[in-house]
Enzyme design. Structure first.
Site, short mmCIF file in Angstrom:
data_model
loop_
_atom_site.label_atom_id
_atom_site.label_comp_id
_atom_site.label_asym_id
_atom_site.label_seq_id
_atom_site.Cartn_x
_atom_site.Cartn_y
_atom_site.Cartn_z
N PRO A 10 35.48 50.14 8.30
CG PRO A 10 37.05 50.40 9.97
CD PRO A 10 36.53 49.39 9.00
CG ASN A 11 35.62 55.72 9.83
OD1 ASN A 11 34.68 56.15 10.48
ND2 ASN A 11 36.74 55.30 10.38
NE ARG A 18 37.36 58.28 6.35
CZ ARG A 18 38.01 57.13 6.22
NH1 ARG A 18 37.62 56.24 5.34
NH2 ARG A 18 39.06 56.88 6.97
CE1 TYR A 23 41.04 57.38 2.33
CE2 TYR A 23 40.02 58.91 3.88
CZ TYR A 23 40.96 57.93 3.59
OH TYR A 23 41.84 57.50 4.57
CG ASN A 74 39.01 50.16 1.41
OD1 ASN A 74 39.79 50.07 2.36
ND2 ASN A 74 38.78 51.31 0.78
CB ALA A 77 41.48 52.06 10.28
CG HIS A 80 46.61 50.20 8.26
ND1 HIS A 80 47.24 49.94 7.06
CD2 HIS A 80 45.68 51.17 7.98
CE1 HIS A 80 46.74 50.73 6.12
NE2 HIS A 80 45.79 51.49 6.66
CD GLU A 98 45.58 45.39 1.44
OE1 GLU A 98 46.07 44.29 1.70
OE2 GLU A 98 46.07 46.47 1.82
CG HIS A 100 44.02 50.48 0.55
ND1 HIS A 100 43.40 50.41 1.77
CD2 HIS A 100 44.85 49.41 0.49
CE1 HIS A 100 43.83 49.34 2.42
NE2 HIS A 100 44.71 48.71 1.67
CB SER A 102 44.45 57.10 -0.07
OG SER A 102 44.51 56.16 0.99
NE ARG A 107 46.49 58.71 3.68
CZ ARG A 107 45.27 58.41 4.18
NH1 ARG A 107 44.55 57.45 3.63
NH2 ARG A 107 44.79 59.11 5.18
C1 DQA Z 1 41.83 53.38 3.11
C2 DQA Z 1 43.23 53.69 3.69
C3 DQA Z 1 43.27 53.39 5.18
O1 DQA Z 1 44.56 53.68 5.69
C4 DQA Z 1 42.25 54.23 5.91
O2 DQA Z 1 42.25 53.90 7.28
C5 DQA Z 1 40.89 54.13 5.33
C6 DQA Z 1 40.75 54.14 3.87
C7 DQA Z 1 41.72 53.80 1.63
O3 DQA Z 1 40.79 53.33 0.98
O4 DQA Z 1 42.53 54.57 1.13
O5 DQA Z 1 39.90 54.09 6.03
O6 DQA Z 1 41.60 52.00 3.21
#
Ligand code: DQA
Length: 149
Positions: A10-11, A18, A23, A74, A77, A80, A98, A100, A102, A107
């Site tokens: 998502p997102n 964003r 990011y 990736n 959210a 988690h 996995e 990410h 960030s 964080r």
């Molecule tokens: C993320 C880190 C996640 O905590 C966050 O919810 C994201 C992006 C990252 O790529 O840093 O949507 O996966």
């Protein structure tokens, strides 16, 4: 040609616009194009999928996971929160990395836990869009070293 799956949760379709401070400004399409080209030079097809829906991600893993050699994920959210994505990856018994953008450990504490990490080949976190390149490099090397089954 063998396939590596690239899954974004998502997102991540909003990458580039964003929260660019966290990011970066590179779009998901740019990342996908770059990884597709790199995978091709290494003899793999990259099949990319992005969804904001947990169920769609589970279904994609179920349908494509049996045929593919590895997954770069990736989960955003859902990293988690999603026992269902963890279970889907384990169900199809596919090696996954996995990813990410960030550094999730730098964080909020609720981002420190991942439902995927302990079952992953490894985790790459904190290198911005280069995390995806590192993930692909790691998967290619993992597949090279792994005895053929
Ligand atoms: C993320 C880190 C996640 O905590 C966050 O919810 C994201 C992006 C990252 O790529 O840093 O949507 O996966």
């Amino acid at each position: 040609m063998e396939t590596i799956l690239l899954i974004n949760g998502p997102n991540l379709n909003l990458l580039g616009m964003r929260e660019p401070d966290k990011y970066g400004t590179t779009s998901l399409q740019t990342i996908v194009d770059r990884l597709t080209a790199r995978a091709k030079t290494e003899g793999y097809k990259l099949l990319s999928f992005q969804s904001n829906s947990e169920g769609e991600i589970v279904s994609f893993i179920q349908h494509q996971g049996q045929k593919a050699k590895g997954v770069l994920i990736n989960a955003g959210a859902y990293t988690h929160t999603s026992l269902a994505i963890r279970d889907a990856l384990l169900a199809v018994q596919i090696p996954f990395i996995e990813i990410h953008l960030s550094n999730i450990y730098a964080r909020e504490t609720f981002r420190h836990h991942s439902y995927l990490a302990d079952k992953a080949v490894g985790v790459i976190s904190g290198f911005g869009d280069f995390s995806y390149d590192l993930g692909l490099m790691a998967m290619l090397e993992y597949l090279r070293r792994r005895p053929h089954v």
